[in-house]
Design a protein around this motif. Sequence first.
Motif, PDB file in Angstrom:
ATOM      1  N   ALA A 125       0.827  -1.211   0.000  1.00 38.98           N
ATOM      2  CA  ALA A 125       0.000   0.000   0.000  1.00 38.98           C
ATOM      3  C   ALA A 125       0.863   1.264   0.000  1.00 38.98           C
ATOM      4  O   ALA A 125       0.412   2.328  -0.432  1.00 38.98           O
ATOM      5  CB  ALA A 125      -0.899  -0.002   1.233  1.00 38.98           C
ATOM      6  N   SER A 126       2.099   1.157   0.479  1.00 39.00           N
ATOM      7  CA  SER A 126       2.972   2.333   0.583  1.00 39.00           C
ATOM      8  C   SER A 126       3.901   2.480  -0.608  1.00 39.00           C
ATOM      9  O   SER A 126       4.762   3.371  -0.607  1.00 39.00           O
ATOM     10  CB  SER A 126       3.847   2.229   1.832  1.00 39.00           C
ATOM     11  OG  SER A 126       3.066   2.077   2.959  1.00 39.00           O
ATOM     12  N   ASP A 127       3.772   1.598  -1.577  1.00 41.41           N
ATOM     13  CA  ASP A 127       4.737   1.638  -2.679  1.00 41.41           C
ATOM     14  C   ASP A 127       4.111   1.073  -3.954  1.00 41.41           C
ATOM     15  O   ASP A 127       4.397  -0.061  -4.334  1.00 41.41           O
ATOM     16  CB  ASP A 127       5.986   0.822  -2.277  1.00 41.41           C
ATOM     17  CG  ASP A 127       7.076   0.916  -3.320  1.00 41.41           C
ATOM     18  OD1 ASP A 127       6.996   1.788  -4.198  1.00 41.41           O
ATOM     19  OD2 ASP A 127       8.015   0.086  -3.257  1.00 41.41           O
ATOM     20  N   PHE A 128       3.235   1.838  -4.580  1.00 41.45           N
ATOM     21  CA  PHE A 128       2.648   1.388  -5.849  1.00 41.45           C
ATOM     22  C   PHE A 128       2.374   2.594  -6.727  1.00 41.45           C
ATOM     23  O   PHE A 128       2.350   3.742  -6.251  1.00 41.45           O
ATOM     24  CB  PHE A 128       1.356   0.581  -5.604  1.00 41.45           C
ATOM     25  CG  PHE A 128       0.183   1.418  -5.128  1.00 41.45           C
ATOM     26  CD1 PHE A 128      -0.676   2.043  -6.032  1.00 41.45           C
ATOM     27  CD2 PHE A 128      -0.040   1.613  -3.779  1.00 41.45           C
ATOM     28  CE1 PHE A 128      -1.739   2.831  -5.592  1.00 41.45           C
ATOM     29  CE2 PHE A 128      -1.099   2.388  -3.328  1.00 41.45           C
ATOM     30  CZ  PHE A 128      -1.952   2.999  -4.236  1.00 41.45           C
ATOM     31  N   SER A 129       2.199   2.315  -7.996  1.00 42.70           N
ATOM     32  CA  SER A 129       1.856   3.369  -8.957  1.00 42.70           C
ATOM     33  C   SER A 129       0.986   2.711 -10.028  1.00 42.70           C
ATOM     34  O   SER A 129       0.905   1.479 -10.087  1.00 42.70           O
ATOM     35  CB  SER A 129       3.125   3.931  -9.607  1.00 42.70           C
ATOM     36  OG  SER A 129       3.736   2.906 -10.365  1.00 42.70           O
ATOM     37  N   LEU A 130       0.386   3.513 -10.868  1.00 41.92           N
ATOM     38  CA  LEU A 130      -0.404   2.944 -11.968  1.00 41.92           C
ATOM     39  C   LEU A 130       0.477   2.007 -12.790  1.00 41.92           C
ATOM     40  O   LEU A 130       0.068   0.899 -13.142  1.00 41.92           O
ATOM     41  CB  LEU A 130      -0.974   4.059 -12.849  1.00 41.92           C
ATOM     42  CG  LEU A 130      -2.127   4.866 -12.235  1.00 41.92           C
ATOM     43  CD1 LEU A 130      -2.491   6.032 -13.151  1.00 41.92           C
ATOM     44  CD2 LEU A 130      -3.348   3.982 -11.990  1.00 41.92           C
ATOM     45  N   LEU A 151       0.276   0.434   9.158  1.00 45.62           N
ATOM     46  CA  LEU A 151       1.370   1.204   8.572  1.00 45.62           C
ATOM     47  C   LEU A 151       1.956   2.159   9.614  1.00 45.62           C
ATOM     48  O   LEU A 151       1.212   2.749  10.415  1.00 45.62           O
ATOM     49  CB  LEU A 151       0.860   2.052   7.396  1.00 45.62           C
ATOM     50  CG  LEU A 151       0.127   1.318   6.269  1.00 45.62           C
ATOM     51  CD1 LEU A 151      -0.306   2.315   5.189  1.00 45.62           C
ATOM     52  CD2 LEU A 151       1.006   0.234   5.664  1.00 45.62           C
ATOM     53  N   ASN A 152       3.279   2.326   9.584  1.00 46.00           N
ATOM     54  CA  ASN A 152       3.905   3.380  10.390  1.00 46.00           C
ATOM     55  C   ASN A 152       3.564   4.739   9.789  1.00 46.00           C
ATOM     56  O   ASN A 152       3.030   4.821   8.670  1.00 46.00           O
ATOM     57  CB  ASN A 152       5.424   3.164  10.415  1.00 46.00           C
ATOM     58  CG  ASN A 152       5.794   1.982  11.299  1.00 46.00           C
ATOM     59  OD1 ASN A 152       5.391   1.931  12.465  1.00 46.00           O
ATOM     60  ND2 ASN A 152       6.513   1.018  10.740  1.00 46.00           N
ATOM     61  N   ASP A 153       3.876   5.809  10.505  1.00 46.61           N
ATOM     62  CA  ASP A 153       3.489   7.143  10.022  1.00 46.61           C
ATOM     63  C   ASP A 153       4.088   7.447   8.642  1.00 46.61           C
ATOM     64  O   ASP A 153       3.410   8.020   7.785  1.00 46.61           O
ATOM     65  CB  ASP A 153       3.915   8.220  11.027  1.00 46.61           C
ATOM     66  CG  ASP A 153       3.067   8.177  12.294  1.00 46.61           C
ATOM     67  OD1 ASP A 153       2.002   7.513  12.280  1.00 46.61           O
ATOM     68  OD2 ASP A 153       3.460   8.796  13.293  1.00 46.61           O
ATOM     69  N   ASP A 154       5.364   7.055   8.430  1.00 48.29           N
ATOM     70  CA  ASP A 154       5.955   7.333   7.109  1.00 48.29           C
ATOM     71  C   ASP A 154       5.288   6.468   6.034  1.00 48.29           C
ATOM     72  O   ASP A 154       5.075   6.919   4.898  1.00 48.29           O
ATOM     73  CB  ASP A 154       7.488   7.162   7.118  1.00 48.29           C
ATOM     74  CG  ASP A 154       7.951   5.864   7.761  1.00 48.29           C
ATOM     75  OD1 ASP A 154       7.094   5.079   8.235  1.00 48.29           O
ATOM     76  OD2 ASP A 154       9.173   5.624   7.781  1.00 48.29           O
ATOM     77  N   GLY A 155       4.915   5.237   6.398  1.00 47.85           N
ATOM     78  CA  GLY A 155       4.208   4.368   5.448  1.00 47.85           C
ATOM     79  C   GLY A 155       2.831   4.915   5.109  1.00 47.85           C
ATOM     80  O   GLY A 155       2.371   4.831   3.962  1.00 47.85           O
ATOM     81  N   LEU A 156       2.170   5.493   6.105  1.00 47.44           N
ATOM     82  CA  LEU A 156       0.854   6.095   5.867  1.00 47.44           C
ATOM     83  C   LEU A 156       0.981   7.280   4.906  1.00 47.44           C
ATOM     84  O   LEU A 156       0.196   7.423   3.957  1.00 47.44           O
ATOM     85  CB  LEU A 156       0.245   6.544   7.210  1.00 47.44           C
ATOM     86  CG  LEU A 156      -1.025   7.380   7.140  1.00 47.44           C
ATOM     87  CD1 LEU A 156      -2.154   6.636   6.431  1.00 47.44           C
ATOM     88  CD2 LEU A 156      -1.477   7.778   8.555  1.00 47.44           C
ATOM     89  N   ASP A 157       1.997   8.101   5.148  1.00 46.74           N
ATOM     90  CA  ASP A 157       2.219   9.249   4.271  1.00 46.74           C
ATOM     91  C   ASP A 157       2.475   8.777   2.831  1.00 46.74           C
ATOM     92  O   ASP A 157       1.873   9.292   1.878  1.00 46.74           O
ATOM     93  CB  ASP A 157       3.422  10.059   4.791  1.00 46.74           C
ATOM     94  CG  ASP A 157       3.663  11.302   3.968  1.00 46.74           C
ATOM     95  OD1 ASP A 157       2.853  12.246   4.091  1.00 46.74           O
ATOM     96  OD2 ASP A 157       4.635  11.331   3.188  1.00 46.74           O
ATOM     97  N   SER A 158       3.311   7.738   2.683  1.00 49.93           N
ATOM     98  CA  SER A 158       3.602   7.216   1.327  1.00 49.93           C
ATOM     99  C   SER A 158       2.332   6.642   0.698  1.00 49.93           C
ATOM    100  O   SER A 158       2.089   6.835  -0.499  1.00 49.93           O
ATOM    101  CB  SER A 158       4.646   6.107   1.374  1.00 49.93           C
ATOM    102  OG  SER A 158       5.814   6.574   1.945  1.00 49.93           O
ATOM    103  N   ALA A 159       1.530   5.931   1.501  1.00 47.56           N
ATOM    104  CA  ALA A 159       0.309   5.317   0.950  1.00 47.56           C
ATOM    105  C   ALA A 159      -0.633   6.399   0.428  1.00 47.56           C
ATOM    106  O   ALA A 159      -1.211   6.270  -0.661  1.00 47.56           O
ATOM    107  CB  ALA A 159      -0.383   4.475   2.025  1.00 47.56           C
TER     108      ALA A 159
END
Length: 256
Positions: A125-130, A151-159
Motif C-alpha cells: 500500500a505504501s509503494d505502488f503506482s499505476l 502502517l507506520n506514520d511514514d508508510g501512511l504518508d507514502s500510501a
Amino acid sequence: MSRVIGKGEEGDHLRLDSEKVSKFFERRAARIPELGATRAVIYQDRHPDLAEKRDAYERRVLTPRLELDGSQRLLDVGCGTGRWTSTISSKVASYHGIDFAPGLVEHAAAEHGQPPRVRFSVADASDFSLDSLGEHEPFDRVLVSGVFIYLNDDGLDSALRCIAGATVDGALVLLREPVAQGDRLTLVDHHSEELDADYHAVYRTRAELLGAIEAAGGVPGFTLRGHGYVYDDPDLNNRRETQQEWFLLSTGTGAA
Ligand SMILES: C[S@@+](CC[C@H](N)C(=O)[O-])C[C@H]1O[C@@H](n2cnc3c(N)ncnc32)[C@H](O)[C@@H]1O
C-alpha cells in the motif's frame, strides 16, 4: 510485548515491524480453510456471528458512500480476501484489489477474479503506482478498509501519496478505519489469545489521521467530504478504546 498509549518511553511513537505484520497476515491466509474468508480479515475469532454481522452491516451502510453507477474504476487498497469484491464489482466498470499478503491475494483472485475487469495484485500500500500495477488509466474510486493501522506514520504518508498519484482529480476515497477514542494506542508483539498470534497495529486518533491526510495531500490535496462512526448499532461494538469510523475524501476540488 507492548501496549503503549500515547508515546513510548523515549518520547517517540513506537514503530511496527512490517515483517512481523506481513507474517501475521500470511498466517491468517493459511487459516482461511479453518476460519473462512470473512473472519480471516475481520477477526472476532471467538465471535463468528459478530464478524458476519459486521461484514454485512459495513457493506450495506458504506457501499453507497462510494457513489457507484457502473462507470467507475475502483482500487481496493489492502483488499485481503476480497471481502468487498462481490458487493462492489457489479457496480463498477473495473475493480483492482491490491494487498501485500500473497496468500490473501491468491484466495481473492481464485474466489472473485475475472480478469481483466476484476483483478488482484500483490502490492504494498505504501509503494505502488499505476505503472507498477499495470494500469493505463487512473482510478476514480478508492476503498481503504482497515489497512492504515498496519502502517507506520511514514508508510501512511507514502500510501496517501501513492493514492493521490494513481487517481484522477475529484476521485472519491473511502476510508474505514479503527480509530483511537482517547490517545493513540500502539500494539507491538502484543499476544492475542483470541487471534492465537502476536498482533501489531497503530490505532491513531481522528486528529492524527486527518493531520496525516492534510500533510500528504499537497496541491491540490484531499478534501474531507464526510465522516462518521460505522456502527450506530451498539451490539456491533465490543471495544471502548477504539471505534470503526469512516472518512470520505475527494482528491482535488471536485467530484469525479
Ligand atoms: C483487517 S484486513 C482488511 C482487509 C479488507 N480491506 C477488508 O476490509 O476486508 C487488513 C488488510 O491490510 C493488508 N495490509 C496490511 N499492511 C499492508 C501493506 N503495507 N500493503 C498492502 N496491504 C497491507 C493485510 O494484508 C490485510 O489484508
